[in-house]
Design an enzyme around this catalytic site. Sequence first.
Site, PDB file in Angstrom:
ATOM      1  N   GLU A  19       0.847  -1.204   0.000  1.00 52.54           N
ATOM      2  CA  GLU A  19       0.000   0.000   0.000  1.00 52.54           C
ATOM      3  C   GLU A  19       0.881   1.252   0.000  1.00 52.54           C
ATOM      4  OE1 GLU A  19      -3.435   0.018   2.641  1.00 52.54           O
ATOM      5  OE2 GLU A  19      -2.861   2.014   3.334  1.00 52.54           O
ATOM      6  N   TYR A  51      -6.650   6.954  -0.690  1.00 55.80           N
ATOM      7  CA  TYR A  51      -7.390   8.105  -1.217  1.00 55.80           C
ATOM      8  C   TYR A  51      -7.317   9.220  -0.197  1.00 55.80           C
ATOM      9  CZ  TYR A  51     -11.000  10.213  -4.168  1.00 55.80           C
ATOM     10  OH  TYR A  51     -11.681  11.013  -5.044  1.00 55.80           O
ATOM     11  N   HIS A  79      -7.981   2.981  -3.612  1.00 54.49           N
ATOM     12  CA  HIS A  79      -8.861   3.253  -2.467  1.00 54.49           C
ATOM     13  C   HIS A  79      -9.785   4.394  -2.895  1.00 54.49           C
ATOM     14  CE1 HIS A  79      -6.001   1.615   0.879  1.00 54.49           C
ATOM     15  NE2 HIS A  79      -5.645   1.113  -0.290  1.00 54.49           N
ATOM     16  N   GLY A 110     -14.429   6.676   4.941  1.00 55.22           N
ATOM     17  CA  GLY A 110     -13.502   7.771   5.214  1.00 55.22           C
ATOM     18  C   GLY A 110     -13.851   8.458   6.514  1.00 55.22           C
ATOM     19  N   ASP A 111     -12.951   9.364   6.928  1.00 55.61           N
ATOM     20  CA  ASP A 111     -13.132  10.095   8.191  1.00 55.61           C
ATOM     21  C   ASP A 111     -13.390  11.561   7.906  1.00 55.61           C
ATOM     22  OD1 ASP A 111     -12.664   8.038  10.102  1.00 55.61           O
ATOM     23  OD2 ASP A 111     -10.539   8.097   9.561  1.00 55.61           O
ATOM     24  N   ALA A 130     -19.847   2.988   4.095  1.00 57.56           N
ATOM     25  CA  ALA A 130     -19.107   2.266   3.056  1.00 57.56           C
ATOM     26  C   ALA A 130     -20.007   1.268   2.317  1.00 57.56           C
ATOM     27  CB  ALA A 130     -17.917   1.544   3.686  1.00 57.56           C
ATOM     28  N   ASP A 163     -20.089  -4.056  15.585  1.00 61.77           N
ATOM     29  CA  ASP A 163     -19.068  -3.837  14.565  1.00 61.77           C
ATOM     30  C   ASP A 163     -19.079  -4.983  13.533  1.00 61.77           C
ATOM     31  OD1 ASP A 163     -16.600  -2.054  14.038  1.00 61.77           O
ATOM     32  OD2 ASP A 163     -15.840  -4.095  13.815  1.00 61.77           O
ATOM     33  N   LYS A 170     -21.652  -4.970   5.005  1.00 59.96           N
ATOM     34  CA  LYS A 170     -21.007  -4.381   3.818  1.00 59.96           C
ATOM     35  C   LYS A 170     -20.351  -5.456   2.963  1.00 59.96           C
ATOM     36  CE  LYS A 170     -16.944  -2.426   6.118  1.00 59.96           C
ATOM     37  NZ  LYS A 170     -16.169  -1.259   6.468  1.00 59.96           N
ATOM     38  N   GLN A 181      -7.388  -3.350   9.625  1.00 57.03           N
ATOM     39  CA  GLN A 181      -6.574  -2.283  10.208  1.00 57.03           C
ATOM     40  C   GLN A 181      -5.438  -2.911  11.013  1.00 57.03           C
ATOM     41  OE1 GLN A 181      -5.044   0.386  10.217  1.00 57.03           O
ATOM     42  NE2 GLN A 181      -6.816   1.774  10.238  1.00 57.03           N
TER      43      GLN A 181
HETATM   44  P1  FAD Z   1     -18.015   2.134   7.468  1.00 58.06           P
HETATM   45  O1  FAD Z   1     -17.933   0.684   7.144  1.00 58.06           O
HETATM   46  O2  FAD Z   1     -19.061   2.933   6.809  1.00 58.06           O
HETATM   47  O3  FAD Z   1     -18.181   2.232   9.058  1.00 58.06           O
HETATM   48  C1  FAD Z   1     -18.113   3.477   9.753  1.00 58.06           C
HETATM   49  C2  FAD Z   1     -18.799   3.315  11.118  1.00 58.06           C
HETATM   50  O4  FAD Z   1     -20.213   3.201  10.926  1.00 58.06           O
HETATM   51  C3  FAD Z   1     -18.401   2.044  11.875  1.00 58.06           C
HETATM   52  O5  FAD Z   1     -18.426   2.316  13.252  1.00 58.06           O
HETATM   53  C4  FAD Z   1     -19.484   1.044  11.500  1.00 58.06           C
HETATM   54  O6  FAD Z   1     -19.661   0.018  12.460  1.00 58.06           O
HETATM   55  C5  FAD Z   1     -20.702   1.939  11.399  1.00 58.06           C
HETATM   56  N1  FAD Z   1     -21.673   1.475  10.385  1.00 58.06           N
HETATM   57  C6  FAD Z   1     -21.371   0.933   9.176  1.00 58.06           C
HETATM   58  N2  FAD Z   1     -22.505   0.678   8.475  1.00 58.06           N
HETATM   59  C7  FAD Z   1     -23.530   1.114   9.253  1.00 58.06           C
HETATM   60  C8  FAD Z   1     -24.952   1.162   9.077  1.00 58.06           C
HETATM   61  N3  FAD Z   1     -25.532   0.688   7.954  1.00 58.06           N
HETATM   62  N4  FAD Z   1     -25.701   1.694  10.075  1.00 58.06           N
HETATM   63  C9  FAD Z   1     -25.134   2.178  11.227  1.00 58.06           C
HETATM   64  N5  FAD Z   1     -23.786   2.153  11.441  1.00 58.06           N
HETATM   65  C10 FAD Z   1     -23.007   1.640  10.463  1.00 58.06           C
HETATM   66  N6  FAD Z   1      -9.293   6.454   4.905  1.00 58.06           N
HETATM   67  C11 FAD Z   1      -9.078   7.342   3.882  1.00 58.06           C
HETATM   68  O7  FAD Z   1      -9.464   8.503   4.000  1.00 58.06           O
HETATM   69  N7  FAD Z   1      -8.437   6.954   2.726  1.00 58.06           N
HETATM   70  C12 FAD Z   1      -7.990   5.686   2.538  1.00 58.06           C
HETATM   71  O8  FAD Z   1      -7.430   5.367   1.487  1.00 58.06           O
HETATM   72  C13 FAD Z   1      -8.164   4.734   3.600  1.00 58.06           C
HETATM   73  N8  FAD Z   1      -7.739   3.463   3.450  1.00 58.06           N
HETATM   74  C14 FAD Z   1      -7.954   2.564   4.467  1.00 58.06           C
HETATM   75  C15 FAD Z   1      -7.526   1.243   4.291  1.00 58.06           C
HETATM   76  C16 FAD Z   1      -7.724   0.304   5.295  1.00 58.06           C
HETATM   77  C17 FAD Z   1      -7.257  -1.124   5.090  1.00 58.06           C
HETATM   78  C18 FAD Z   1      -8.363   0.685   6.514  1.00 58.06           C
HETATM   79  C19 FAD Z   1      -8.566  -0.315   7.609  1.00 58.06           C
HETATM   80  C20 FAD Z   1      -8.797   2.000   6.689  1.00 58.06           C
HETATM   81  C21 FAD Z   1      -8.610   2.952   5.675  1.00 58.06           C
HETATM   82  N9  FAD Z   1      -9.049   4.269   5.805  1.00 58.06           N
HETATM   83  C22 FAD Z   1      -8.837   5.171   4.788  1.00 58.06           C
HETATM   84  C23 FAD Z   1      -9.704   4.733   7.039  1.00 58.06           C
HETATM   85  C24 FAD Z   1     -11.240   4.604   6.999  1.00 58.06           C
HETATM   86  O9  FAD Z   1     -11.764   5.416   5.983  1.00 58.06           O
HETATM   87  C25 FAD Z   1     -11.763   5.037   8.365  1.00 58.06           C
HETATM   88  O10 FAD Z   1     -11.328   4.144   9.354  1.00 58.06           O
HETATM   89  C26 FAD Z   1     -13.263   5.289   8.474  1.00 58.06           C
HETATM   90  O11 FAD Z   1     -13.528   5.808   9.785  1.00 58.06           O
HETATM   91  C27 FAD Z   1     -14.099   4.027   8.377  1.00 58.06           C
HETATM   92  O12 FAD Z   1     -14.330   3.699   7.102  1.00 58.06           O
HETATM   93  P2  FAD Z   1     -15.189   2.384   6.769  1.00 58.06           P
HETATM   94  O13 FAD Z   1     -15.142   2.247   5.324  1.00 58.06           O
HETATM   95  O14 FAD Z   1     -14.748   1.246   7.631  1.00 58.06           O
HETATM   96  O15 FAD Z   1     -16.639   2.888   7.263  1.00 58.06           O
END
Ligand code: FAD
Length: 302
Positions: A19, A51, A79, A110-111, A130, A163, A170, A181
Amino acid sequence: MRTVVDRLTSGRRPTFSVEFFPPRDEADEAILWRSIRELEPLDPAYVSITYGAGGTSREGTIRNIARVATDTTLVPMAHLTAVDHAVAELRHVIGHFAAVGVRNILALRGDPPGNPMGEWVAHPRGLTYAEELVRLVRELGDFCVGVSAFPYGHPRSTDLETDTHYLVRKLDAGADFAIAQLFFEADDFLRLRDRVAAAGSDALMLPGIMPLTTPRTWRKTIELSGATPPRWLVERLEPLSDDPKAFRAEGLDVITELCEQLLAEGVPELHFYTFNRSKATRELVDRLGLRAPRTQAAVTGA
Ligand code: FAD
């Protein structure tokens, strides 16, 4: 084979992937490309570029992952996050990936920019989770889709059960695999894998691995994991904080042992965070015997 899943299910096993992050300027871009060229002969299963939060860093992801697709023999994975994007923009970016030959997308929420634990505010015409991005990518073409997973639970999750529930949702929305992570001990990852399997998903679970070469990479690992490191690990690494050579040697030993345990448990692939440098990853790949047989033969002269 241009998809991650093809590479992991029909190719040689076990293997590794790498990565990178989008370069900040031209000098950074030259470093990134030197690392990509150094890793290319080792035949990683795929390479990904994260990303960024916005603007030029996003352009850096899009431009460089397209170049991986067109100028190298490597399998690219982009990403993509939902941050500050309307669905129409996401469609445009995804269409561009398809047009340049990027068939693999890691779909992320994303955050919030600037403060990862700040309030998440979706774009008014955008997405909230996501899971929705997984559906969108699937809808738009024949992509292989990955998602993120969190061995200690996502920092915003109330408990591991919730979680796991949302992670499996998803995956069921159309993801083929999840990348975990950072974590400290093999069991932390294996318990995540077990939770997902127990919830009925057979998606591939891949561990994220940070080569521990400096105290900075150690601090980053703690921050990203969202957990407290075990005492035995702190005692191995922290006394060496002021001795860069000794820290690097011990850090790479720690990671080699972790990877060996994961491989012994049947993990098909290790996903290395490179910080855009290739040396530590190349060393680990050699130690773990993960080079493709033909490059191994070239090395030994066999
Ligand atoms: P989601 O899966 O949407 O989850 C976010 C939160 O919402 C979680 O607490 C989940 O339990 C909860 N949730 C999910 N679905 C629902 C639902 N339907 N209803 C209610 N709650 C729900 N960030 C970047 O900006 N760029 C990157 O390139 C990047 N790459 C990454 C690569 C890896 C391998 C990892 C592990 C993380 C990466 N991140 C990146 C960080 C990531 O974007 C953040 O950790 C973000 O906070 C969570 O993204 P997610 O896709 O897991 O979110």
